[in-house]
Design a protein around this motif. Sequence first.
Motif, PDB file in Angstrom:
ATOM      1  N   PRO A 135       0.750  -1.046  -0.044  1.00 46.70           N
ATOM      2  CA  PRO A 135      -0.056  -0.155  -0.168  1.00 46.70           C
ATOM      3  C   PRO A 135       0.872   1.294  -0.159  1.00 46.70           C
ATOM      4  CG  PRO A 135      -0.819  -1.650   1.644  1.00 46.70           C
ATOM      5  CD  PRO A 135       0.504  -1.955   0.955  1.00 46.70           C
ATOM      6  N   THR A 136       0.303   2.333  -0.580  1.00 46.67           N
ATOM      7  CA  THR A 136       1.128   3.594  -0.580  1.00 46.67           C
ATOM      8  C   THR A 136       0.844   4.367   0.746  1.00 46.67           C
ATOM      9  OG1 THR A 136      -0.835   4.536  -1.488  1.00 46.67           O
ATOM     10  CG2 THR A 136       0.606   3.633  -3.219  1.00 46.67           C
ATOM     11  N   ALA A 137       1.858   5.353   0.797  1.00 48.52           N
ATOM     12  CA  ALA A 137       2.285   5.989   1.936  1.00 48.52           C
ATOM     13  C   ALA A 137       1.026   6.688   2.748  1.00 48.52           C
ATOM     14  CB  ALA A 137       3.318   7.274   1.594  1.00 48.52           C
ATOM     15  N   PRO A 138      -0.158   7.035   1.903  1.00 46.50           N
ATOM     16  CA  PRO A 138      -1.109   7.875   2.779  1.00 46.50           C
ATOM     17  C   PRO A 138      -1.826   6.638   3.641  1.00 46.50           C
ATOM     18  CG  PRO A 138      -1.037   8.513   0.512  1.00 46.50           C
ATOM     19  CD  PRO A 138       0.005   7.497   0.445  1.00 46.50           C
ATOM     20  N   HIS A 139      -1.577   5.353   3.319  1.00 43.96           N
ATOM     21  CA  HIS A 139      -2.423   4.225   4.069  1.00 43.96           C
ATOM     22  C   HIS A 139      -1.295   3.919   5.195  1.00 43.96           C
ATOM     23  CE1 HIS A 139      -5.486   4.565   1.282  1.00 43.96           C
ATOM     24  NE2 HIS A 139      -4.511   4.819   0.437  1.00 43.96           N
ATOM     25  N   VAL A 182       1.952  -5.815   5.335  1.00 42.68           N
ATOM     26  CA  VAL A 182       1.227  -6.138   3.980  1.00 42.68           C
ATOM     27  C   VAL A 182       0.572  -7.374   4.498  1.00 42.68           C
ATOM     28  CG1 VAL A 182       2.641  -4.901   2.498  1.00 42.68           C
ATOM     29  CG2 VAL A 182       3.535  -7.048   3.424  1.00 42.68           C
ATOM     30  N   SER A 183      -0.726  -7.405   3.984  1.00 47.05           N
ATOM     31  CA  SER A 183      -1.561  -8.735   4.020  1.00 47.05           C
ATOM     32  C   SER A 183      -1.319  -9.508   2.821  1.00 47.05           C
ATOM     33  CB  SER A 183      -3.214  -8.422   3.848  1.00 47.05           C
ATOM     34  OG  SER A 183      -3.340  -7.942   2.778  1.00 47.05           O
ATOM     35  N   ASP A 184      -1.714 -10.618   2.732  1.00 49.34           N
ATOM     36  CA  ASP A 184      -1.896 -11.496   1.523  1.00 49.34           C
ATOM     37  C   ASP A 184      -2.264 -10.742   0.385  1.00 49.34           C
ATOM     38  OD1 ASP A 184      -0.281 -13.799   3.000  1.00 49.34           O
ATOM     39  OD2 ASP A 184      -2.108 -14.881   3.219  1.00 49.34           O
ATOM     40  N   ASP A 185      -3.471 -10.171   0.521  1.00 51.19           N
ATOM     41  CA  ASP A 185      -3.981  -9.683  -0.735  1.00 51.19           C
ATOM     42  C   ASP A 185      -3.271  -8.720  -1.014  1.00 51.19           C
ATOM     43  OD1 ASP A 185      -6.415  -9.013  -2.277  1.00 51.19           O
ATOM     44  OD2 ASP A 185      -6.186  -7.400  -1.486  1.00 51.19           O
ATOM     45  N   ASP A 186      -2.393  -7.976  -0.252  1.00 47.81           N
ATOM     46  CA  ASP A 186      -1.505  -6.675  -0.498  1.00 47.81           C
ATOM     47  C   ASP A 186      -0.260  -7.212  -1.404  1.00 47.81           C
ATOM     48  OD1 ASP A 186      -3.153  -5.015   1.037  1.00 47.81           O
ATOM     49  OD2 ASP A 186      -1.949  -5.099   2.706  1.00 47.81           O
ATOM     50  N   VAL A 237      -3.200   2.291 -14.961  1.00 47.54           N
ATOM     51  CA  VAL A 237      -3.620   0.847 -15.140  1.00 47.54           C
ATOM     52  C   VAL A 237      -3.180   0.119 -13.835  1.00 47.54           C
ATOM     53  CG1 VAL A 237      -2.777  -1.277 -16.112  1.00 47.54           C
ATOM     54  CG2 VAL A 237      -2.798   0.820 -17.451  1.00 47.54           C
ATOM     55  N   CYS A 238      -2.199   0.628 -12.946  1.00 43.05           N
ATOM     56  CA  CYS A 238      -1.804   0.019 -11.653  1.00 43.05           C
ATOM     57  C   CYS A 238      -3.104   0.381 -10.596  1.00 43.05           C
ATOM     58  CB  CYS A 238      -0.481   0.728 -11.144  1.00 43.05           C
ATOM     59  SG  CYS A 238       0.849   0.030 -11.997  1.00 43.05           S
ATOM     60  N   ALA A 239      -3.578   1.519 -10.887  1.00 46.12           N
ATOM     61  CA  ALA A 239      -4.556   2.074  -9.906  1.00 46.12           C
ATOM     62  C   ALA A 239      -5.692   0.981 -10.203  1.00 46.12           C
ATOM     63  CB  ALA A 239      -5.130   3.335 -10.239  1.00 46.12           C
ATOM     64  N   TYR A 274      -6.712   0.278  -2.091  1.00 49.19           N
ATOM     65  CA  TYR A 274      -7.212   1.370  -1.200  1.00 49.19           C
ATOM     66  C   TYR A 274      -7.620   2.708  -1.893  1.00 49.19           C
ATOM     67  CZ  TYR A 274      -4.432  -1.803   1.878  1.00 49.19           C
ATOM     68  OH  TYR A 274      -4.185  -2.986   2.675  1.00 49.19           O
ATOM     69  N   LEU A 275      -7.236   2.751  -3.041  1.00 45.14           N
ATOM     70  CA  LEU A 275      -7.371   3.974  -3.754  1.00 45.14           C
ATOM     71  C   LEU A 275      -8.826   4.690  -3.597  1.00 45.14           C
ATOM     72  CD1 LEU A 275      -5.538   6.118  -5.543  1.00 45.14           C
ATOM     73  CD2 LEU A 275      -6.815   4.976  -7.467  1.00 45.14           C
TER      74      LEU A 275
END
Length: 448
Positions: free
Chosen positions: A19-23, A357-361, A429-431, A436-437
């Motif tokens: 996940p990215t820094a805001p999270h 980080v979770s498995d899904d992450d 595309v990544c988004a 979390y976005l």
Amino acid sequence: MLQVSEMFSAKVPRYTSYPTAPHFHSGIDEAVYRDWLRNLPENAPLSLYVHIPFCDTLCWFCGCHTTAVNSYKPVADYCDLLQKEVELVSQALKTRRAVSHIHWGGGSPTLLHIGDIARLDADLRRHFDVLPDAEFSIEIDPRGLDGATVAAMRKAGVTRASIGLQDCNAKVQQAINRIQSDEETIEAVSLLREAGISSLNIDLVYGLPYQTLENWEATLDFALWLSPDRLSVFGYAHVPQFKKHQALIPESALPDIQLRFEQAELAREILCAHGYVAIGLDHFAKPGDALAVAAKHGEVARNFQGYTTDNAAALIGLGASAIGSFPQGYVQNIANVPAYRDAVQSGRLPVARGVAVSDDDRIRRAVIERLMCDLRADLPAIAARYNRPLTDFAEALANLAPMKDRGIVAEKDGILMIAPDWRSATRLVCAAFDRYLPQGTARHSVSV
Ligand SMILES: C[S@@+](CC[C@H](N)C(=O)[O-])C[C@H]1O[C@@H](n2cnc3c(N)ncnc32)[C@H](O)[C@@H]1O
Ligand code: SF4
């Protein structure tokens, strides 16, 4: 040139992590960090990032964690704190660890006095076994760089330097409060090469105020003439709500989305026409450079400094605001220097926040990293590696449908490929894979 639709004004992360820094959140505290340090995979070499949050003057476009200082005292004091933090971290590790990569960034590590460069280097080597072939890279502000500083860096073992050029045009430089003559840049390049630090990267930024296609091309020509091994071509991230000094930049002078897109494309066309290989979203390298070789084999990685050949098991961040990356997750130090000082002086690891980080992450992170690095991701292979069903990607693939219809991305047998002409759309595309976005996009800059 392709016409850029409204969708490119979407605000999406640069995906230097997932996940990215805001999270990141404060639940990741010192106790968690100590546990992560203690449980790092044994024997695997580590990577160290050292953050120097100071500059001589503040460039108004700057998005880094830094402040301008007009005396050396706070910098010298900060070096004492770094020394202490290195000691605290090494005590928290179970064993003495090997190090394969070191990066000093900022801010401007070039403002360190030569005694502090030597002291900091000696500290790292006292607590870690820096491997003989370790890569040691450093960020350089070429303005005022002198031979003694370069010699101290070389002596410390620096192998690679990244030089901030940004833009050569006088009007652009004035608007971003960064006056840097071509002569200063040439001098820095010569000093580094003469000292034997010959692996050079140059940073350029498009989307700056008053940049036109014409003056941007002149900047690209000058950068090419310097013949660096690598170039980073960043899109200006304008987030004045978080970086107050960016409000000093006249928004009316900023290129619009269409022009930003054309500037990114022009850079790619010109640099590739001169033999550079495009890597990921915004890096270019000569074909024989280690990054280009890694790209050929699908081995480029992405971290907080951008694209790298660094494949160490973990990255330890040292200094205020520094971010570490571990198999278990990410951890960020306190950004405010006085608060960072209080923590370190009282013997605490100066952790502010992070995320496990979770498995899904993990599977999403793998897809996003491959897309960011290779513009391609083999979904069945990634799902198999993490022992997850392919259906985990069903929602993301549905999100991508409009981009597939437009030819931005194609899918065959579960392998996603971004069309080379739509490289600039990679973050979008990544988004589609970013769980979390939807919880907040305000912190990010436009996607081109
Ligand atoms: C720490 S600085 C490099 C070293 C040195 N401080 C200098 O500026 O020469 C890292 C790089 O980040 C890039 N950068 C900084 N702020 C940015 C922003 N708001 N948007 C895009 N790139 C940015 C610049 O290209 C800069 O060279
Ligand atoms: S761009 Fe570099 S020199 Fe300018 S303020 Fe940011 S870190 Fe400092």
